[in-house]
Scaffold this active site. Structure first.
Site, short mmCIF file in Angstrom:
data_model
loop_
_atom_site.label_atom_id
_atom_site.label_comp_id
_atom_site.label_asym_id
_atom_site.label_seq_id
_atom_site.Cartn_x
_atom_site.Cartn_y
_atom_site.Cartn_z
N GLY A 67 0.79 -1.22 0.00
CA GLY A 67 0.00 0.00 0.00
C GLY A 67 0.82 1.27 0.00
O GLY A 67 1.95 1.32 -0.50
N SER A 68 0.26 2.31 0.60
CA SER A 68 0.78 3.68 0.46
C SER A 68 2.14 3.91 1.12
O SER A 68 2.73 4.99 0.93
CB SER A 68 -0.23 4.67 1.05
#
Length: 709
Positions: free
Chosen positions: A385-386
């Protein structure tokens, strides 16, 4: 006058005949000597060695393993042991010894097989054994000895075996161990539960027990029980001996077949350092093979000691947090069954903690239990993810696609044939700092489009070539994402790369939702950002020390690790500063501020959430893998002078779990680091003082770190 004819003599003929016979005898003698010396010399030499002088090697204790502050992690527990060394193949003698030994010790019969009982029955009933296969049958069928023995075994009845008493079963159990050993190699008859009384009785009767010895068996003792167990690895048991797949490797290095060796991870990787130098004892035998005397040829020496980079008290605190948090969240979400924490010094690559926990079904009870899964940090990978957005920003800056002052409008992205792609909220026009602080997906999407020179028109197709995937992956690899980190351990996994090149997947790659990475790669990535762009090789081995006679003393340092820089990322310092500032804002006013804004150690970091599917554990048969989310958090502290970097990975969570467990565990870990660091330094000083202070590195032995490969 006639001359008198001289009478002929046969002396010369007889003399020649004698010389010929003597010559013939000498020729035969020379041929016989040549046959004995040249053809059969090695066989006779071995026979003489077996019956005259025999050298036996006895194992020595393995080296110890300490943590970075010289706290003991793995040591050796001494146990009384009774061994047997077979000097010649004499089943009758070994049976006599087994019978005598059975009167002196208690031996479990759990491992005795039916075949063991049959072999014993044949030995003590030779006449009955002979009658099982009549001589007439042997002649008629022309049976070989081994076939005769097989038929004898087949014809022993249950009734025959029932005649064996409990006392005889102990004899069989002992003889079984004696026969399972290799010639000239000590074999453990009993090394667990040997009482002082048994040890004393056997010691007093050694003269009547040829081949038997009372000694010490060194059992590997893992001081912290299950802590870090999967990483520390295991050694083979005395019954397993050398691994079959590496038998030749060890035999050429003077190992015996029943030696205990490391079979996984640290115990295996540093086998040649941890393995001790064997004691060599010469047994003086007479021609009958009876032992007359013994002589110590070479003293044994414990293996070398390893000092790891791990802080075991920090490791303990992190594992306790993981267990506590995982239990709390697993009860509401059975798919959240694992979690990982990596902590590393970004300046030198020292791994300070490497924790992993997961739920596994106990095969005996059928109940799900939390077990150690530290190895998951390097052998399992996930969409992160981020957390990888820092690398995406730096890729955009270095490629010239964006500048430090570039702004984009955060708005939903609509590509023809692709689901709507957006951030968790519309943020309007933002720059890099806000994009990292608030974790904007759209800013990353537009950065990737700019790198691909793609002209985005809402609702239309988007052209992003495969070369953009390659370009992004090349940038990510500079940080250690998707590539080997350099950790000196086997089986490190590099993750999975997506194989499709649709434009939407390129955008997903830019927000950490396409390729997978390991927790180890993730901590190296954030360490590279914390370390101003220098990617350092992670390491677990800090020192190698010489073994000492005094168990409480530490030996001199033979090897001391030094930081190894693998590469410097291609980005400018000013670009790295932009990302570092964005990471600081995450902790003070962004997505992790609620947990960290008041932390005294001034952390910086990046949160992450990635969509995933639970595919690894049990689920109802016939059901599709449920949709889940991976929650991640990376960071370092203090922001202005980083000394610790971390990565927390919690796969298979739900929307309601967003940020909670990953941030809770990260906070626990950082709190513990700054609390335990002072305690560790104090413990280290006390340990070194007790051991007589720090000794200098011996440069001549610095190659001691080479390990077993």
């Amino acid at each position: 006058m006639k001359k008198k004819r001289r009478k002929k003599t046969h002396i010369s003929l007889r003399l020649n005949l004698l010389f010929f016979v003597v010559f013939l005898l000498f020729a035969i003698l020379i041929l016989r000597l040549g046959l004995v010396q040249i053809v059969q010399g090695e066989d006779y030499k071995r026979e003489v060695e077996e019956t005259q002088d025999s050298t036996v090697s006895n194992p020595a204790p393995r080296g110890k393993i300490y943590d970075r502050y010289h706290r003991s992690i793995v040591d050796n527990k001494p146990l009384n042991a009774i061994t047997y060394t077979r000097f010649k193949n004499d089943p009758e003698q070994s049976l006599k010894v087994a019978k005598k030994l059975a009167k002196l010790i208690d031996k479990s019969t759990d491992k005795v097989t039916e075949r063991d009982m049959k072999d014993y029955w044949l030995m003590i009933h030779p006449k009955k054994a002979k009658n099982l296969v009549p001589q007439s049958e042997i002649k008629k069928k022309e049976l070989a000895d081994d076939k005769v023995y097989d038929l004898q075994l087949e014809r022993i009845t249950k009734k025959d075996l029932a005649s064996i008493s409990d006392a005889e079963m102990e004899v069989i159990a002992i003889k079984r161990e004696m026969d399972s050993g290799y010639k000239m190699t000590p074999q453990n008859i009993k090394n667990e539960g040997v009482t002082d009384a048994e040890y004393a009785r056997v010691s007093e009767n050694l003269a009547d027990l040829p081949g038997v010895n009372t000694t010490t068996y060194w059992k590997r003792n893992y001081v912290y029980d299950g802590l870090l167990r999967s990483l520390l690895g295991n050694i083979t048991s005395d019954e397993e001996g050398l691994p079959k797949d590496r038998l030749d490797y060890y035999l050429t290095r003077d190992y015996s077949r029943n030696d205990q060796v490391g079979k996984s991870y640290l115990e295996s990787r540093y086998e040649e350092l941890l393995n001790g130098q064997k004691e060599q004892v010469e047994y003086i035998n007479n021609e009958a093979g009876d032992i007359l005397d013994t002589e110590l040829v070479k003293e044994g020496q414990r293996g070398r000691d390893l000092v790891l980079t791990i802080d075991m008290e920090l490791q303990k605190a992190v594992e306790e947090s993981l267990t506590k948090r995982l239990q709390a969240h697993h009860s509401g979400n059975p798919y959240m069954d694992r979690a990982f924490v990596m902590m590393m010094d970004p300046r030198n690559g020292d791994i300070l903690a490497m924790a992993g926990k997961r739920y596994e079904k106990n095969e005996k009870t059928g109940v799900q239990e939390i077990t150690d899964y530290a190895l998951g940090n390097l052998v399992s990978s996930y969409n992160m993810g981020s957390t990888v957005k820092g690398a995406t920003i730096l890729a955009g800056l270095d490629s010239g696609a964006i500048q430090p002052g570039t702004t984009f409008v955060d708005e939903p992205i609509k590509i023809k044939g692709t689901p709507l792609k957006k951030s968790y909220k519309n943020m309007g026009r933002i720059g890099i700092g806000t994009a990292l602080e608030m974790s904007s997906n759209v800013y990353m999407f537009k950065t990737v489009m700019a790198m691909a020179d793609a002209n985005y028109v809402p609702g239309r197709s988007l052209n992003i070539p495969k070369s953009t995937f390659d370009q992004l992956r090349n940038y990510y690899s500079q940080f250690g994402l998707g590539t080997e980190t350099g950790l000196d351990l086997q089986n490190e996994f590099t993750g999975y790369q997506g194989t499709k090149y649709n434009p939407g997947f390129a955008l997903d790659l830019g927000i950490g939702q396409y390729d997978t990475y390991t927790p180890l790669q993730l901590v190296q990535y954030v360490s590279t950002i914390a370390n101003d762009g220098y990617r350092v090789k992670p390491q677990l081995l800090k020192e190698v020390r010489e073994a000492t006679v005094d168990e409480d003393k530490e030996g001199k340092i033979l090897y001391e690790s030094e930081p190894e820089i693998l590469n410097r990322i291609s980005m400018k310092d000013e670009y790295i500063d932009v990302v570092q500032n964005g990471f600081r804002r995450v902790m003070t006013s962004g997505t992790a501020a609620k947990t960290f804004k008041n932390a005294a150690y001034n952390p910086a970091g990046k949160t992450g959430t990635a969509q995933s599917f639970y595919t690894e554990g049990d689920r109802p048969e016939g059901t599709e893998p449920p949709e889940t989310e991976n929650h991640t958090l990376v960071g370092y502290a203090p922001y202005d002078n980083p000394e610790v970097a971390f990565a927390v990975v919690v796969p298979y969570g739900t929307t309601s779990d967003i940020g909670t467990m990953s941030q809770q565990v990260a906070k626990d870990a950082l709190d513990a680091y700054f609390e335990k660091k002072e305690e560790g330094e104090k413990d280290q000083q006390e340990n070194l003082n007790a051991a007589g202070g720090v000794q200098a590195v011996d440069s001549e032995d610095s190659e001691a770190s080479s390990g077993d490969e």
